[in-house]
Every structure is written in structure tokens, then in C-alpha cells.
Write a protein that holds these residues in place. Structure first.
Motif, PDB file in Angstrom:
ATOM      1  N   TYR A   1       0.828  -1.208   0.000  1.00  0.00           N
ATOM      2  CA  TYR A   1       0.000   0.000   0.000  1.00  0.00           C
ATOM      3  C   TYR A   1       0.865   1.263   0.000  1.00  0.00           C
ATOM      4  N   VAL A   2       1.879   1.275   0.846  1.00  0.00           N
ATOM      5  CA  VAL A   2       2.779   2.430   0.924  1.00  0.00           C
ATOM      6  C   VAL A   2       3.532   2.612  -0.399  1.00  0.00           C
TER       7      VAL A   2
ATOM      8  N   MET B   1       2.643  17.540  -1.284  1.00  0.00           N
ATOM      9  CA  MET B   1       3.791  16.639  -1.236  1.00  0.00           C
ATOM     10  C   MET B   1       4.166  16.293   0.203  1.00  0.00           C
ATOM     11  N   ILE B   2       4.060  17.264   1.118  1.00  0.00           N
ATOM     12  CA  ILE B   2       4.359  16.989   2.528  1.00  0.00           C
ATOM     13  C   ILE B   2       3.371  15.968   3.083  1.00  0.00           C
ATOM     14  N   LEU B   3       2.090  16.132   2.759  1.00  0.00           N
ATOM     15  CA  LEU B   3       1.088  15.173   3.218  1.00  0.00           C
ATOM     16  C   LEU B   3       1.382  13.775   2.665  1.00  0.00           C
ATOM     17  N   GLN B   4       1.811  13.713   1.425  1.00  0.00           N
ATOM     18  CA  GLN B   4       2.141  12.415   0.828  1.00  0.00           C
ATOM     19  C   GLN B   4       3.333  11.773   1.531  1.00  0.00           C
ATOM     20  N   VAL B   5       4.327  12.583   1.873  1.00  0.00           N
ATOM     21  CA  VAL B   5       5.492  12.048   2.585  1.00  0.00           C
ATOM     22  C   VAL B   5       5.076  11.488   3.943  1.00  0.00           C
ATOM     23  N   LEU B   6       4.222  12.224   4.651  1.00  0.00           N
ATOM     24  CA  LEU B   6       3.748  11.763   5.963  1.00  0.00           C
ATOM     25  C   LEU B   6       2.950  10.473   5.835  1.00  0.00           C
ATOM     26  N   ILE B   7       2.101  10.399   4.834  1.00  0.00           N
ATOM     27  CA  ILE B   7       1.278   9.207   4.647  1.00  0.00           C
ATOM     28  C   ILE B   7       2.140   8.004   4.271  1.00  0.00           C
TER      29      ILE B   7
ATOM     30  N   THR C   1       5.510   7.628   5.142  1.00  0.00           N
ATOM     31  CA  THR C   1       6.472   7.277   6.193  1.00  0.00           C
ATOM     32  C   THR C   1       5.823   6.815   7.498  1.00  0.00           C
ATOM     33  N   VAL C   2       4.766   7.517   7.945  1.00  0.00           N
ATOM     34  CA  VAL C   2       4.175   7.195   9.254  1.00  0.00           C
ATOM     35  C   VAL C   2       3.612   5.775   9.292  1.00  0.00           C
TER      36      VAL C   2
ATOM     37  N   PHE D   1       6.477   3.276   9.386  1.00  0.00           N
ATOM     38  CA  PHE D   1       7.153   3.198  10.673  1.00  0.00           C
ATOM     39  C   PHE D   1       6.317   2.446  11.696  1.00  0.00           C
ATOM     40  N   VAL D   2       4.998   2.673  11.686  1.00  0.00           N
ATOM     41  CA  VAL D   2       4.107   1.964  12.609  1.00  0.00           C
ATOM     42  C   VAL D   2       4.133   0.469  12.320  1.00  0.00           C
ATOM     43  N   TYR D   3       4.049   0.125  11.043  1.00  0.00           N
ATOM     44  CA  TYR D   3       4.125  -1.290  10.642  1.00  0.00           C
ATOM     45  C   TYR D   3       5.453  -1.903  11.061  1.00  0.00           C
ATOM     46  N   ASP D   4       6.520  -1.163  10.868  1.00  0.00           N
ATOM     47  CA  ASP D   4       7.843  -1.657  11.207  1.00  0.00           C
ATOM     48  C   ASP D   4       8.004  -1.821  12.714  1.00  0.00           C
TER      49      ASP D   4
END
Length: 268
Positions: free
Chosen positions: A57-58, A115-121, A123-124, A127-130
């Protein structure tokens, strides 16, 4: 000055809603694309393919971001031109130059915001999955990738996207301002052909310039993400300076045209 800031804030809030809509479409579309990829592809290689759904998905969001950002730039540039030529917006208590700057910068900042919102979506969730599922393996790989590529190169690439977006905004305005200015100086049926020919020449010239930029910039972007080169990327710095100079020159011409020659159109 305060009027320009208020106008910028109003236009930015308006364009932020467009960014949210585009992002929502991307997120929903990515769910279906990722589900199709997991069910049709990964199911043939692993016994529990849906465990990999967050990663797929990411990755889907990351890949589709390039297409979505391009569409957003085209859509928002059309909105910018409607404001530039609108009688209603031209009646705002601000100069024509202030209107153009607030209008263009609000569109550019909304693009950066998207673009910032896309980066957050991207990465966050990763990281949670990881953190809870993948035993920090992805985070370690991510840190290793950052060290190999370099933060400076990532920032250079992000700045390149912003400058290219700005180039699109100022180029579209330049073509519209120039054609309208010529139409006013060359009235009549016969002049329309001349205006169209001049517009065509301008499009060809500017397209040639942009193609030349892209031909030189894209290999640099590829080199950055593949970690081919090390140290200071002088070629990328040169390209950033060239595109920034292009943006400033064309924007300066647009400011002159809208202040002296470009009139508002009647609202339809």
C-alpha cells in the motif's frame, strides 16, 4: 501588505481543499490497487500475502504520487489563470502585482503542502508497521538508505520538484498574458491568426527550453536515488540555478504584463 497576506491565506485555504480531495482519491485508489496486487501477485509466492499489504500500500502511494502531483499541477494552474483574469478577484483591495503573487504563491505552496502530506502518509504507516510487526527491519533499511543517498541529495531533489512546479505556473501565465496582450494590440479577425502563430512559437520555444531542462535534470535525479555519485553534486546545483533563474525571469515578465497590459475578463 496585509491585504496581500489575507488574499494569500484565503486562496491557500481554498487550494488546500483541492489538495485534500486529490489526496483522498489517491488513498482510496491505492487501497484497490494494493489489494489487487496482493491478491493476484503475492498470493502465488507466499502463504500469507495479506501480511504484506501495508508495504504494498505504501509503495503504491509512493508510485502514484508522481502521477497525481502532475495532474494536480495541471489542474491548479488552470485555477490560477481563472483568478488572474477574474473581474471579481481583480476588484480585491490589492494591486494587480499583489494579486498575481498571492495567487501563484498560494498555488505553489498548496502543491508543496500536498507533497508533505504524501510524505507523511508514506512514512508514518511504514514506521508503525515496522515498529509493531516487522521488528524494526524496515527502519534499519530506511536509515541505511538515507546514509547511502544523503540528506542533501534528497533535499536537492525536493527543491527540484518545487522549482519545476513553479516553472509550470509561471509558464502557463506567461503564455496566457502574452496572447491576451497581443490580442489587445492587434484587434480584428486577421490579428487572431498572428496571435495564434506567436503563441505557437512561444510554446515551441518554451517547450524546447523545458525539454532541455528535463533531459539534463532527470539523469541527475536517477543518479541521486541510485546513489551513483558521492560528494557535492555540482551538476544538480547548476540545474537548480538554471530553473530558479528561469522562474524568476518569467515571473518578472508576468508581473510587468499583468500590471500594464492584462485586463480582467467579464465573469461568465
Amino acid at each position: 501588505m496585509n491585504e496581500s497576506k489575507n488574499l494569500f491565506s484565503e486562496l491557500f485555504r481554498k487550494r488546500s481543499k483541492y489538495a485534500y480531495c486529490f489526496l483522498l482519491v489517491q488513498l482510496i485508489g491505492a487501497v484497490f490497487i494494493a489489494a489487487w496486487l496482493v491478491s493476484s501477485t503475492l498470493g502465488n509466492y507466499t502463504a500469507s500475502p495479506w501480511k504484506e499489504f501495508p508495504v504494498v500500500y505504501v509503495l503504491t502511494i509512493f508510485i502514484t504520487s508522481f502521477v497525481l502531483d502532475t495532474i494536480y499541477l495541471a489542474y491548479s494552474s488552470s485555477k490560477v489563470e481563472k483568478v488572474n483574469r477574474s473581474q471579481t478577484w481583480r476588484l480585491a483591495p490589492v494591486s494587480d502585482i499583489g494579486l498575481y503573487l498571492a495567487n501563484t504563491l498560494s498555488a505553489l505552496f498548496s502543491f508543496i503542502y500536498l507533497m508533505i502530506l504524501q510524505v507523511l502518509i508514506i512514512t508514518v504507516p511504514e514506521f508503525v508497521y515496522d515498529l509493531f510487526i516487522n521488528d524494526h527491519q524496515d527502519f534499519s533499511n530506511f536509515v541505511s538508505l538515507l546514509q547511502r543517498v544523503g540528506i542533501d541529495r534528497i533535499l536537492e531533489t525536493a527543491l527540484m520538484f518545487v522549482l519545476v512546479g513553479a516553472a509550470l505556473y509561471v509558464t502557463v501565465s506567461f503564455l496566457n498574458f502574452t496572447s491576451h496582450s497581443l490580442a489587445e494590440f492587434l484587434p480584428g479577425t486577421s490579428s487572431k491568426l498572428i496571435v495564434n502563430l506567436i503563441r505557437l512559437v512561444l510554446i515551441i520555444v518554451l517547450s524546447w527550453i523545458m525539454i532541455d531542462f528535463i533531459d539534463n535534470v532527470l539523469p541527475q535525479m536517477v543518479g541521486i536515488f541510485e546513489g551513483i555519485s558521492h560528494g557535492i553534486n555540482r551538476k544538480m546545483i547548476e540545474e537548480l540555478i538554471i530553473i530558479f533563474s528561469y522562474d524568476i525571469v518569467i515571473a518578472g515578465i508576468n508581473l510587468f504584463l499583468i500590471n500594464r497590459f492584462v485586463e480582467a475578463e467579464s465573469n461568465k
